[in-house]
Design an enzyme around this catalytic site. Structure first.
Site, short mmCIF file in Angstrom:
data_model
loop_
_atom_site.label_atom_id
_atom_site.label_comp_id
_atom_site.label_asym_id
_atom_site.label_seq_id
_atom_site.Cartn_x
_atom_site.Cartn_y
_atom_site.Cartn_z
CB SER A 1 12.09 -4.57 7.18
OG SER A 1 12.12 -3.62 5.97
N1 SAH Z 1 14.94 0.17 5.11
C1 SAH Z 1 13.85 0.74 5.62
C2 SAH Z 1 12.56 0.15 5.03
C3 SAH Z 1 12.55 0.33 3.57
S1 SAH Z 1 10.71 0.57 2.71
C4 SAH Z 1 13.70 1.13 7.06
O1 SAH Z 1 14.57 0.32 7.78
O2 SAH Z 1 12.80 1.58 7.75
C5 SAH Z 1 11.44 0.79 1.25
C6 SAH Z 1 12.02 2.09 0.98
O3 SAH Z 1 12.78 2.23 -0.47
C7 SAH Z 1 10.99 3.13 0.71
O4 SAH Z 1 11.07 4.31 1.61
C8 SAH Z 1 11.07 3.78 -0.46
O5 SAH Z 1 10.68 4.96 -0.65
C9 SAH Z 1 12.50 3.43 -0.97
N2 SAH Z 1 12.60 3.27 -2.31
C10 SAH Z 1 11.97 2.73 -3.27
N3 SAH Z 1 12.63 2.77 -4.73
C11 SAH Z 1 13.70 3.48 -4.32
C12 SAH Z 1 14.76 3.92 -5.09
N4 SAH Z 1 14.74 3.61 -6.54
N5 SAH Z 1 15.65 4.86 -4.70
C13 SAH Z 1 15.81 5.10 -3.30
N6 SAH Z 1 14.80 4.59 -2.34
C14 SAH Z 1 13.79 3.65 -2.98
#
Ligand code: SAH
Length: 206
Positions: free
Chosen positions: A53
């Site tokens: 993000s």
């Molecule tokens: N917080 C992260 C960025 C997140 S991007 C950082 O600091 O880098 C969103 C993430 O959520 C992705 O890696 C995606 O694979 C994950 N995601 C999406 N759906 C999910 C779910 N149901 N359970 C766990 N992770 C999930």
């Protein structure tokens, strides 16, 4: 430093949040080819088609959680582990759930190597939360949900706060802050955001 100045200029005021943003080296959380842009205020691509993000959004969501040093936090969507590292500088313990094993394992190694030892990375479906480790004082969801996940509401402690992006996948999403008081949920809409989708189930690896 330009990075912190940009965050301040955009309205981030909480000293603990600014300190954490200053202390966590974002260049270790982005892919090698993106290191030059590590301190630009923008989201960047990471493995598995996901994104780390934008720093402003990381700081803003962290600030809106009203964190305290004794809090236990649940993050959904580990991605690079950057947001979890920021949280871990402010609170006692962070549990973070990721549906891609590849991302979770890379984040676990990265966080350990950098000494963020109060973060536990779990591979699983974040829509289900982490029931065996609940309740949590705060929950942050970093992928866009189309509906409020009831399991996460259930795992929020009394007087707990959850921040999550709500809205259609790939469309206009709103960051929402939920507060739980004696079983009742109150909802406050914050800013417009754009996140990758929150998808059910663990990922089939590519
Ligand atoms: N917080 C992260 C960025 C997140 S991007 C950082 O600091 O880098 C969103 C993430 O959520 C992705 O890696 C995606 O694979 C994950 N995601 C999406 N759906 C999910 C779910 N149901 N359970 C766990 N992770 C999930």
């Amino acid at each position: 430093m330009e990075f912190l100045l940009t965050l301040r200029r955009r309205g981030i005021m909480d000293a603990a949040v600014l300190r954490a943003m200053d202390e966590v080296p974002r260049e270790y959380f982005v892919p090698t080819e993106q290191v030059g842009a590590a301190y630009a205020d923008q989201a960047l691509p990471i493995a598995c088609g996901q994104t780390i993000s934008q720093p402003y959004v990381v700081a803003y969501m962290t600030e809106r959680l009203d964190l305290g040093p004794k809090h236990r936090i649940l993050e959904i969507g580990t991605g690079s582990g950057y947001q979890a590292a920021i949280l871990s500088r402010i609170v006692r313990e962070v549990v973070t759930v990721e549906r891609y094993r590849t991302l979770a394992e890379a984040a676990r190694v990265r966080l350990q190597t950098l000494g963020f030892d109060n973060v536990q990375v779990v591979v699983g479906d974040g829509l289900k939360g982490a029931p065996d480790l609940a309740p949590f004082d705060r929950i942050m969801v970093t992928a866009a949900a189309e509906h409020i996940p009831q399991a996460l509401v259930n795992q929020l402690a009394n007087h707990g706060v959850m921040v999550l992006p709500l809205g259609p996948h790939g469309g206009a999403q709103t960051l929402v802050k939920l507060t739980k008081t004696d079983g009742e949920i109150s909802q406050e809409e914050l800013i417009g955001v754009r996140f990758v989708p929150l998808l059910a189930g663990t990922a089939r690896e590519l």
